[in-house]
Design an enzyme around this catalytic site. Structure first.
Site, PDB file in Angstrom:
ATOM      1  CD  GLU A  53      -1.630  -2.473   1.339  1.00 18.08           C
ATOM      2  OE1 GLU A  53      -2.251  -3.410   0.801  1.00 18.08           O
ATOM      3  OE2 GLU A  53      -0.634  -2.668   2.082  1.00 18.08           O
ATOM      4  CB  THR A  90       4.715 -18.740   0.454  1.00 18.15           C
ATOM      5  OG1 THR A  90       4.483 -17.383   0.845  1.00 18.15           O
ATOM      6  CG2 THR A  90       4.063 -19.689   1.447  1.00 18.15           C
ATOM      7  CG  HIS A 126       3.091 -12.968   0.143  1.00 17.69           C
ATOM      8  ND1 HIS A 126       1.976 -12.571  -0.563  1.00 17.69           N
ATOM      9  CD2 HIS A 126       3.289 -12.040   1.109  1.00 17.69           C
ATOM     10  CE1 HIS A 126       1.522 -11.443  -0.046  1.00 17.69           C
ATOM     11  NE2 HIS A 126       2.298 -11.089   0.975  1.00 17.69           N
TER      12      HIS A 126
END
Length: 162
Positions: free
Chosen positions: A67, A95, A97
Protein backbone atom coordinates in the site's frame (compact mmCIF):
# COMPACT_ATOMS: atom_id res chain seq x y z
CA UNK A 1 34.19 -4.40 3.76
CA UNK A 2 31.05 -6.46 4.28
CA UNK A 3 27.94 -4.91 5.78
CA UNK A 4 28.38 -7.10 8.84
CA UNK A 5 31.30 -4.91 9.84
CA UNK A 6 29.94 -1.39 9.56
CA UNK A 7 27.20 1.13 10.08
CA UNK A 8 25.77 1.76 6.63
CA UNK A 9 24.19 5.10 7.61
CA UNK A 10 27.40 7.16 7.72
CA UNK A 11 26.98 10.41 5.79
CA UNK A 12 30.19 12.09 6.95
CA UNK A 13 31.69 11.89 3.45
CA UNK A 14 28.86 13.69 1.61
CA UNK A 15 27.24 17.11 1.57
CA UNK A 16 23.57 16.47 2.26
CA UNK A 17 22.29 20.01 1.80
CA UNK A 18 19.82 22.19 3.65
CA UNK A 19 16.23 20.94 3.71
CA UNK A 20 14.76 24.15 5.12
CA UNK A 21 11.56 25.02 3.24
CA UNK A 22 11.26 21.60 1.58
CA UNK A 23 8.05 19.62 2.09
CA UNK A 24 8.05 15.85 2.55
CA UNK A 25 5.53 13.08 3.00
CA UNK A 26 6.64 9.95 4.80
CA UNK A 27 4.44 7.01 3.85
CA UNK A 28 5.00 4.22 6.36
CA UNK A 29 3.70 0.67 6.54
CA UNK A 30 2.00 -0.48 9.72
CA UNK A 31 3.02 -4.10 9.01
CA UNK A 32 6.16 -5.08 10.97
CA UNK A 33 5.53 -2.00 13.13
CA UNK A 34 8.51 -2.60 15.41
CA UNK A 35 10.77 -2.15 12.39
CA UNK A 36 8.83 0.50 10.49
CA UNK A 37 8.39 2.61 13.63
CA UNK A 38 12.17 2.73 14.00
CA UNK A 39 12.56 3.54 10.30
CA UNK A 40 10.08 6.40 10.73
CA UNK A 41 11.99 7.72 13.75
CA UNK A 42 15.21 7.64 11.70
CA UNK A 43 13.59 9.42 8.76
CA UNK A 44 12.13 12.16 10.94
CA UNK A 45 15.44 12.63 12.72
CA UNK A 46 17.28 12.80 9.38
CA UNK A 47 14.89 15.36 7.91
CA UNK A 48 14.93 17.57 10.98
CA UNK A 49 18.70 17.28 11.43
CA UNK A 50 19.09 18.84 7.98
CA UNK A 51 16.65 21.71 8.47
CA UNK A 52 13.14 20.44 7.79
CA UNK A 53 10.61 21.76 10.28
CA UNK A 54 7.91 19.48 11.69
CA UNK A 55 5.10 21.36 9.89
CA UNK A 56 6.71 20.54 6.53
CA UNK A 57 6.46 16.78 7.13
CA UNK A 58 3.27 14.77 6.66
CA UNK A 59 3.16 11.20 7.94
CA UNK A 60 0.81 8.80 6.16
CA UNK A 61 0.28 5.36 7.69
CA UNK A 62 -0.75 2.57 5.32
CA UNK A 63 -1.56 -1.06 6.15
CA UNK A 64 1.39 -2.79 4.48
CA UNK A 65 4.31 -2.33 2.12
CA UNK A 66 2.18 -2.98 -0.97
CA UNK A 67 0.00 0.00 0.00
CA UNK A 68 3.03 2.32 0.02
CA UNK A 69 2.44 2.66 -3.73
CA UNK A 70 -1.11 3.99 -3.36
CA UNK A 71 -0.15 6.08 -0.35
CA UNK A 72 2.60 7.85 -2.29
CA UNK A 73 0.32 8.35 -5.29
CA UNK A 74 -2.50 9.77 -3.13
CA UNK A 75 -0.07 12.13 -1.40
CA UNK A 76 1.25 13.48 -4.69
CA UNK A 77 -2.23 13.83 -6.20
CA UNK A 78 -3.60 15.80 -3.28
CA UNK A 79 -0.74 17.95 -2.01
CA UNK A 80 2.48 19.55 -3.13
CA UNK A 81 5.55 17.75 -1.80
CA UNK A 82 9.17 18.03 -2.83
CA UNK A 83 9.72 14.32 -2.19
CA UNK A 84 7.99 11.26 -0.78
CA UNK A 85 9.71 8.74 1.48
CA UNK A 86 8.25 5.22 1.47
CA UNK A 87 9.15 3.08 4.49
CA UNK A 88 8.29 -0.57 4.88
CA UNK A 89 9.64 -3.98 5.78
CA UNK A 90 9.06 -7.27 3.98
CA UNK A 91 10.54 -10.33 5.67
CA UNK A 92 11.12 -13.59 3.80
CA UNK A 93 8.66 -16.33 4.72
CA UNK A 94 8.10 -19.88 3.56
CA UNK A 95 6.24 -18.98 0.37
CA UNK A 96 6.93 -16.93 -2.77
CA UNK A 97 4.70 -14.11 -1.46
CA UNK A 98 7.90 -12.24 -0.46
CA UNK A 99 9.14 -12.18 -4.06
CA UNK A 100 5.85 -10.93 -5.47
CA UNK A 101 5.48 -8.17 -2.87
CA UNK A 102 9.08 -6.96 -3.15
CA UNK A 103 8.89 -6.85 -6.95
CA UNK A 104 5.52 -5.08 -6.98
CA UNK A 105 6.54 -2.52 -4.35
CA UNK A 106 9.81 -1.67 -6.08
CA UNK A 107 8.18 -1.28 -9.48
CA UNK A 108 5.16 0.53 -8.06
CA UNK A 109 7.23 3.12 -6.22
CA UNK A 110 9.31 3.73 -9.35
CA UNK A 111 6.14 4.16 -11.41
CA UNK A 112 4.71 6.72 -8.97
CA UNK A 113 7.93 8.73 -9.22
CA UNK A 114 7.77 8.68 -13.01
CA UNK A 115 4.05 9.46 -13.11
CA UNK A 116 4.37 12.54 -10.90
CA UNK A 117 7.91 13.56 -11.90
CA UNK A 118 8.85 13.79 -8.21
CA UNK A 119 11.39 11.91 -6.09
CA UNK A 120 9.74 8.91 -4.42
CA UNK A 121 12.28 7.18 -2.23
CA UNK A 122 12.41 3.41 -1.69
CA UNK A 123 13.04 2.88 2.03
CA UNK A 124 11.74 -0.67 2.17
CA UNK A 125 13.74 -3.35 3.92
CA UNK A 126 13.67 -6.75 2.23
CA UNK A 127 15.32 -9.09 4.70
CA UNK A 128 15.59 -12.78 5.42
CA UNK A 129 14.58 -12.40 9.07
CA UNK A 130 13.55 -9.96 11.78
CA UNK A 131 17.11 -9.70 13.14
CA UNK A 132 18.40 -8.38 9.80
CA UNK A 133 15.54 -5.88 9.71
CA UNK A 134 16.21 -4.60 13.23
CA UNK A 135 19.93 -4.29 12.45
CA UNK A 136 18.97 -1.90 9.61
CA UNK A 137 16.28 -0.02 11.55
CA UNK A 138 18.51 1.64 14.13
CA UNK A 139 20.68 -1.35 14.99
CA UNK A 140 24.28 -2.15 14.19
CA UNK A 141 23.93 -1.29 10.49
CA UNK A 142 22.40 2.14 11.04
CA UNK A 143 18.92 3.25 10.10
CA UNK A 144 17.63 2.95 6.54
CA UNK A 145 14.93 5.46 7.44
CA UNK A 146 17.60 8.08 8.00
CA UNK A 147 19.27 7.04 4.73
CA UNK A 148 15.95 7.46 2.92
CA UNK A 149 15.56 10.94 4.41
CA UNK A 150 19.02 11.98 3.23
CA UNK A 151 18.25 10.60 -0.22
CA UNK A 152 14.94 12.50 -0.30
CA UNK A 153 16.66 15.75 0.65
CA UNK A 154 19.35 15.32 -1.99
CA UNK A 155 16.84 14.39 -4.71
CA UNK A 156 14.47 17.24 -3.79
CA UNK A 157 17.33 19.70 -4.03
CA UNK A 158 18.42 18.27 -7.39
CA UNK A 159 14.83 18.47 -8.62
CA UNK A 160 14.61 22.15 -7.66
CA UNK A 161 17.94 22.87 -9.33
CA UNK A 162 17.10 21.37 -12.73
Amino acid sequence: MSSSMKNLSDFSHIEVGNAKGLKFAVVVSQWNAQVTGSLLDGALQGLQQHGTVENDIDIIHVPGSYELISGADIALRNKSFDAIICLGCVIQGETRHFDFICDAVGNGIANVAIKHNKPVIFGVLTTDNIEQALDRAGGKHGNKGEEAAVTAIQMALISKQY
